[in-house]
Design an enzyme around this catalytic site. Structure first.
Site, PDB file in Angstrom:
ATOM      1  N   GLU A 208       0.858  -1.192   0.000  1.00  0.00           N
ATOM      2  CA  GLU A 208       0.000   0.000   0.000  1.00  0.00           C
ATOM      3  C   GLU A 208       0.893   1.241   0.000  1.00  0.00           C
ATOM      4  O   GLU A 208       2.001   1.216   0.546  1.00  0.00           O
ATOM      5  CB  GLU A 208      -0.901  -0.056   1.244  1.00  0.00           C
ATOM      6  CG  GLU A 208      -1.816   1.107   1.486  1.00  0.00           C
ATOM      7  CD  GLU A 208      -2.881   1.327   0.419  1.00  0.00           C
ATOM      8  OE1 GLU A 208      -2.493   1.518  -0.745  1.00  0.00           O
ATOM      9  OE2 GLU A 208      -4.081   1.349   0.768  1.00  0.00           O
ATOM     10  N   ASP A 209       0.408   2.307  -0.623  1.00  0.00           N
ATOM     11  CA  ASP A 209       1.204   3.534  -0.640  1.00  0.00           C
ATOM     12  C   ASP A 209       1.270   4.176   0.744  1.00  0.00           C
ATOM     13  O   ASP A 209       2.345   4.498   1.242  1.00  0.00           O
ATOM     14  CB  ASP A 209       0.677   4.531  -1.696  1.00  0.00           C
ATOM     15  CG  ASP A 209      -0.823   4.819  -1.585  1.00  0.00           C
ATOM     16  OD1 ASP A 209      -1.493   4.246  -0.702  1.00  0.00           O
ATOM     17  OD2 ASP A 209      -1.323   5.626  -2.381  1.00  0.00           O
TER      18      ASP A 209
ATOM     19  N   ASP B  51      -3.492   5.654   6.383  1.00  0.00           N
ATOM     20  CA  ASP B  51      -3.941   6.904   7.005  1.00  0.00           C
ATOM     21  C   ASP B  51      -4.918   6.525   8.121  1.00  0.00           C
ATOM     22  O   ASP B  51      -4.488   6.189   9.225  1.00  0.00           O
ATOM     23  CB  ASP B  51      -4.588   7.735   5.887  1.00  0.00           C
ATOM     24  CG  ASP B  51      -4.969   9.140   6.305  1.00  0.00           C
ATOM     25  OD1 ASP B  51      -4.364   9.659   7.244  1.00  0.00           O
ATOM     26  OD2 ASP B  51      -5.871   9.727   5.683  1.00  0.00           O
TER      27      ASP B  51
HETATM   28  P1  IMP Z   1      -7.072   5.136   4.726  1.00  0.00           P
HETATM   29  O1  IMP Z   1      -8.210   4.206   4.391  1.00  0.00           O
HETATM   30  O2  IMP Z   1      -7.556   6.364   5.423  1.00  0.00           O
HETATM   31  O3  IMP Z   1      -5.958   4.456   5.482  1.00  0.00           O
HETATM   32  O4  IMP Z   1      -6.534   5.688   3.357  1.00  0.00           O
HETATM   33  C1  IMP Z   1      -5.777   4.952   2.513  1.00  0.00           C
HETATM   34  C2  IMP Z   1      -5.759   5.549   1.121  1.00  0.00           C
HETATM   35  O5  IMP Z   1      -6.086   6.941   1.126  1.00  0.00           O
HETATM   36  C3  IMP Z   1      -4.374   5.455   0.530  1.00  0.00           C
HETATM   37  O6  IMP Z   1      -4.197   4.259  -0.157  1.00  0.00           O
HETATM   38  C4  IMP Z   1      -4.330   6.655  -0.371  1.00  0.00           C
HETATM   39  O7  IMP Z   1      -4.841   6.326  -1.651  1.00  0.00           O
HETATM   40  C5  IMP Z   1      -5.242   7.664   0.275  1.00  0.00           C
HETATM   41  N1  IMP Z   1      -4.456   8.620   1.070  1.00  0.00           N
HETATM   42  C6  IMP Z   1      -4.389   8.737   2.414  1.00  0.00           C
HETATM   43  N2  IMP Z   1      -3.564   9.722   2.776  1.00  0.00           N
HETATM   44  C7  IMP Z   1      -3.084  10.241   1.626  1.00  0.00           C
HETATM   45  C8  IMP Z   1      -2.138  11.292   1.345  1.00  0.00           C
HETATM   46  O8  IMP Z   1      -1.562  11.951   2.213  1.00  0.00           O
HETATM   47  N3  IMP Z   1      -1.898  11.518   0.025  1.00  0.00           N
HETATM   48  C9  IMP Z   1      -2.493  10.825  -0.986  1.00  0.00           C
HETATM   49  N4  IMP Z   1      -3.355   9.829  -0.757  1.00  0.00           N
HETATM   50  C10 IMP Z   1      -3.657   9.545   0.539  1.00  0.00           C
HETATM   51 MG    MG Z   2      -5.605   7.867  -3.653  1.00  0.00          MG
END
Ligand code: IMP
Ligand code: MG
Length: 179
Positions: free
Chosen positions: A98-99, A102
């Site tokens: 995963e990139d 968050d």
């Molecule tokens: P989560 O479900 O909140 O953990 O978000 C995961 C996804 O949100 C990542 O795979 C990204 O595609 C996107 N994301 C979260 N934070 C960032 C950021 O700082 N920059 C770009 N994409 C983000």
């Molecule tokens: Mg994204």
């Protein structure tokens, strides 16, 4: 790179040094296993391309695409499968790439789905971790860099599908999205 819009956080050299370390660690940990590397599209594609070339083991690749954010910088909490894996993960040692983690909601959901398909193991490797924003109990086994709560673009990460091709991990200046 448009330096009026972004500040460089990690340049190509810093990223590659860390990616090589992760590759060595994964190579050690997955000796004799049945490694299947699963990239989460689209954000993971650059990191995954570099990382798998630092893993000195037999492995298979697959991809999954889920939607989480739309064009906003705030998680909706809603996750939907857009593209599922092509192959079964039964008896595989799955390593999800995963990139960025968050809130953790996206990976929590993906892990839950994949767990039901009978893999031997599931671990997570992320380039970036933003632990301060976590809402789901997700702790990646492999983390490139732990960062504070900033919006990141470049090296695969986007804002409204832009900036993915920037070679560095960058902080998007709030002036770009606070309009
Ligand atoms: P989560 O479900 O909140 O953990 O978000 C995961 C996804 O949100 C990542 O795979 C990204 O595609 C996107 N994301 C979260 N934070 C960032 C950021 O700082 N920059 C770009 N994409 C983000
Ligand atoms: Mg994204």
């Amino acid at each position: 790179m448009n330096l009026e819009q972004v500040d460089i956080l990690f340049d190509r050299e810093e990223i590659m040094a860390r990616v090589k370390e992760l590759g060595r660690e994964i190579t050690n940990d997955y000796q004799g296993k049945n490694l299947l590397v699963v990239g989460i599209l689209k954000g993971a594609f650059v990191f995954m391309a570099d990382l798998v070339r630092e893993i000195d083991l037999p492995l298979e690749l697959d991809f999954m695409d889920v939607s989480s954010y739309g064009v906003s910088t705030v998680s909706s909490g809603e996750v939907r499968i857009i593209k599922d894996l092509d192959y079964s993960i039964l008896e595989k040692d799955v390593l999800i790439i995963e990139d960025i983690v968050d809130t953790g909601l996206t990976l929590h959901y993906i892990k839950e789905i994949l767990q039901k398909r009978g893999p031997r193991s599931i671990k997570i490797c992320c380039l970036l971790d933003k632990p301060s924003r976590r809402r789901a109990a997700i702790a990646p086994e492999y983390i490139g860099f732990t960062i504070p709560d900033q919006f990141i673009v470049g090296y695969g990460l986007d804002y409204a599908e832009q900036y993915r091709h920037y070679p560095a991990v960058c902080v998007l200046k709030p002036s770009v999205y606070e309009k």
